[in-house]
Design a protein around this motif. Structure first.
Motif: not given
Length: 63
Positions: A10-26
Motif C-alpha cells: 500500500l502507498t502511504d496515502r492508501a495505508a492512512a485511508a485504511r487506518r482511518e476506515r478501521l478506526e471508524r469501523e471500530a
C-alpha cells in the motif's frame, strides 16, 4: 530460479485511508455494542407499575 514477491504494498496515502476506515469501523462497533447493552438492560428490568396505591384496579371504582 529467482523468487518473486508479488505481494502488493500500500502507498502511504492508501495505508492512512485504511487506518482511518478501521478506526471508524471500530468506533461504530463500540457504539453498537453500547446501544445493544443498553437495550438489553432496559428489557431485563421490570416496568414500574403506575398505580399501586390501594391494590385495586379500575373495576373497584365502579361499585
Amino acid at each position: 530460479m529467482t523468487e518473486r514477491t508479488d505481494s502488493p504494498t500500500l502507498t502511504d496515502r492508501a495505508a492512512a485511508a485504511r487506518r482511518e476506515r478501521l478506526e471508524r469501523e471500530a468506533e461504530a462497533l463500540r457504539a453498537n455494542l453500547r446501544r445493544r447493552k443498553q437495550q438489553s438492560r432496559a428489557r431485563s428490568t421490570p416496568a414500574p407499575d403506575t398505580d399501586k396505591s390501594d391494590g385495586c384496579d379500575i373495576s373497584c371504582n365502579e361499585r
